[in-house]
Design an enzyme around this catalytic site. Structure first.
Site, PDB file in Angstrom:
ATOM      1  N   GLY A 145       0.829  -1.192   0.000  1.00 22.18           N
ATOM      2  CA  GLY A 145       0.000   0.000   0.000  1.00 22.18           C
ATOM      3  C   GLY A 145       0.867   1.246   0.000  1.00 22.18           C
ATOM      4  O   GLY A 145       2.045   1.214   0.367  1.00 22.18           O
ATOM      5  N   CYS A 146       0.273   2.369  -0.401  1.00 23.15           N
ATOM      6  CA  CYS A 146       1.054   3.596  -0.520  1.00 23.15           C
ATOM      7  C   CYS A 146       1.506   4.117   0.848  1.00 23.15           C
ATOM      8  O   CYS A 146       2.693   4.426   1.040  1.00 23.15           O
ATOM      9  CB  CYS A 146       0.259   4.654  -1.270  1.00 23.15           C
ATOM     10  SG  CYS A 146      -1.436   4.892  -0.687  1.00 23.15           S
ATOM     11  N   PHE A 147       0.590   4.207   1.809  1.00 24.59           N
ATOM     12  CA  PHE A 147       0.989   4.659   3.140  1.00 24.59           C
ATOM     13  C   PHE A 147       2.030   3.732   3.770  1.00 24.59           C
ATOM     14  O   PHE A 147       3.034   4.209   4.307  1.00 24.59           O
ATOM     15  CB  PHE A 147      -0.232   4.769   4.055  1.00 24.59           C
ATOM     16  CG  PHE A 147      -1.159   5.900   3.738  1.00 24.59           C
ATOM     17  CD1 PHE A 147      -0.717   7.213   3.739  1.00 24.59           C
ATOM     18  CD2 PHE A 147      -2.493   5.668   3.460  1.00 24.59           C
ATOM     19  CE1 PHE A 147      -1.575   8.274   3.460  1.00 24.59           C
ATOM     20  CE2 PHE A 147      -3.369   6.698   3.181  1.00 24.59           C
ATOM     21  CZ  PHE A 147      -2.913   8.012   3.178  1.00 24.59           C
ATOM     22  N   THR A 149       4.254   1.950   2.357  1.00 23.67           N
ATOM     23  CA  THR A 149       5.549   2.106   1.708  1.00 23.67           C
ATOM     24  C   THR A 149       6.379   3.181   2.404  1.00 23.67           C
ATOM     25  O   THR A 149       7.529   2.957   2.806  1.00 23.67           O
ATOM     26  CB  THR A 149       5.380   2.451   0.224  1.00 23.67           C
ATOM     27  OG1 THR A 149       4.764   1.347  -0.446  1.00 23.67           O
ATOM     28  CG2 THR A 149       6.713   2.751  -0.434  1.00 23.67           C
ATOM     29  N   GLU A 236       2.572  11.797  -0.739  1.00 26.13           N
ATOM     30  CA  GLU A 236       2.239  11.467   0.640  1.00 26.13           C
ATOM     31  C   GLU A 236       3.410  11.823   1.554  1.00 26.13           C
ATOM     32  O   GLU A 236       4.575  11.592   1.228  1.00 26.13           O
ATOM     33  CB  GLU A 236       1.927   9.975   0.793  1.00 26.13           C
ATOM     34  CG  GLU A 236       0.598   9.594   0.174  1.00 26.13           C
ATOM     35  CD  GLU A 236       0.262   8.127   0.313  1.00 26.13           C
ATOM     36  OE1 GLU A 236      -0.898   7.773   0.071  1.00 26.13           O
ATOM     37  OE2 GLU A 236       1.173   7.326   0.654  1.00 26.13           O
TER      38      GLU A 236
END
Length: 318
Positions: A145-147, A149, A236
């Site tokens: 997932g992006c968060f 990472t 992010e």
């Protein structure tokens, strides 16, 4: 060259994946499929990517004659497609959450019943800096997932050293993280000139962070994670506030991060707090770690672009 299918290429992540493969010097983009916009050229839907293929309806009997596939479906919808491709011997990178968690009970608590639980044990968590050698040999890779990472790269050196007693992760994210279909929260009239926390009672990326941190040496750690929507397209910022298990001197902290990421091509260590613009449209994670003199807490700031990667240029075939 190895041939690659991108299934779900009409969404943000799938379209970018198709562009990455199209431009990569060592792969051939064989087909792009979608559940919507079938019959439209992908470059018409996303002109900036200039992928000349037409979106087709997925037919595994016809499309599975490839070496590898990227599946860019939502969770639960992705797993049956992944299973069908694996039965045909296709190596798969799954961009959904369906195979990121190793524990079935944890998955079902956060996402509901798993469509293909037998494949969970086969999947390798695809964060290269943590699992490089396992990924290289994997037949099924679960894209992080992006968060997680940004958060995991920021916290991994501390977890390995057993230094995390408690952590609060405050995240800021652009609106592209919610996908192509707009919601009221991501509509310009709501998101513009505004900052809004969301899913404050539990975000689905929380167990992913906890499971990976436990594997690195921080077992039974309950992560307090709260994301905030900011009026930006993409990017992010993770601000991590760590209560350490013991006092940590600045020199020791710096050495932990330098040792962890020496030679890592896509991780940069910074002397000042990083910003989203530092990494926009790159594959970089930029990190600053420091000790707060007043409280003794460890502060870790990391930034990633939640969508973009920077592919190598396609080699000339002349």
């Amino acid at each position: 060259m190895p041939s690659v299918l991108v299934a779900g290429a009409s969404g943000f992540a799938g379209a970018l994946a198709a562009d990455l493969i199209q431009r990569h010097p060592d792969f051939e983009l064989a087909a792009v499929t979608a559940r919507s916009d079938v019959g439209r050229p992908l470059h018409e839907l996303y002109p900036r990517y200039r992928v000349p293929l037409v979106l087709e309806e997925l037919d595994l009997d016809r499309h599975a004659g490839v070496d590898a596939a990227i599946v860019a479906y939502p969770h639960a919808a992705a797993a049956p497609v992944v299973a069908g491709l694996r039965r045909r011997g296709v190596r798969v990178v799954d961009l959904s959450a369906d195979f990121r968690l190793r524990d079935l009970a944890t998955y079902e608590r956060w996402y509901g019943a798993h469509p293909e639980p037998a494949l969970i044990a086969e999947a390798v968590y695809g964060l290269t800096e943590l699992h490089r050698y396992a990924i290289a040999a994997a037949e099924l890779v679960a894209n992080p997932g992006c968060f997680p990472t940004g958060a995991l790269l920021g916290l991994a050196p501390l977890a390995r050293a057993g230094l995390i007693a408690d952590v609060v992760i405050d995240a800021k994210t652009g609106i592209s993280g919610s996908g192509r279909a707009p919601t009221w929260e991501t509509h310009f009239s709501s998101a513009g000139e505004n900052v809004t926390p969301y899913k404050v009672d539990g975000h689905r990326h929380t167990p992913e962070m906890e499971e990976q941190l436990a594997g690195l040496g921080a077992p039974s750690l309950a992560v307090q994670f709260v994301p905030h929507l900011v009026p930006l397209d993409q990017g992010e910022l993770m601000s991590c506030y760590v209560t350490p298990t013991r006092a940590v001197e600045p020199a020791e902290l710096a050495a932990l991060y330098e040792d962890a990421y020496a030679g890592e091509r896509f991780v940069e260590l910074a002397d000042a707090p990083p910003s989203m613009r530092d990494v926009r449209e790159t594959n970089m994670c930029r990190i600053q770690a420091l000790r707060a003199e007043h409280t003794g807490k460890l502060l870790v700031f990391s930034v990633v672009d939640n969508l973009w990667k920077a592919p190598p240029r396609r080699r000339s075939r002349t």
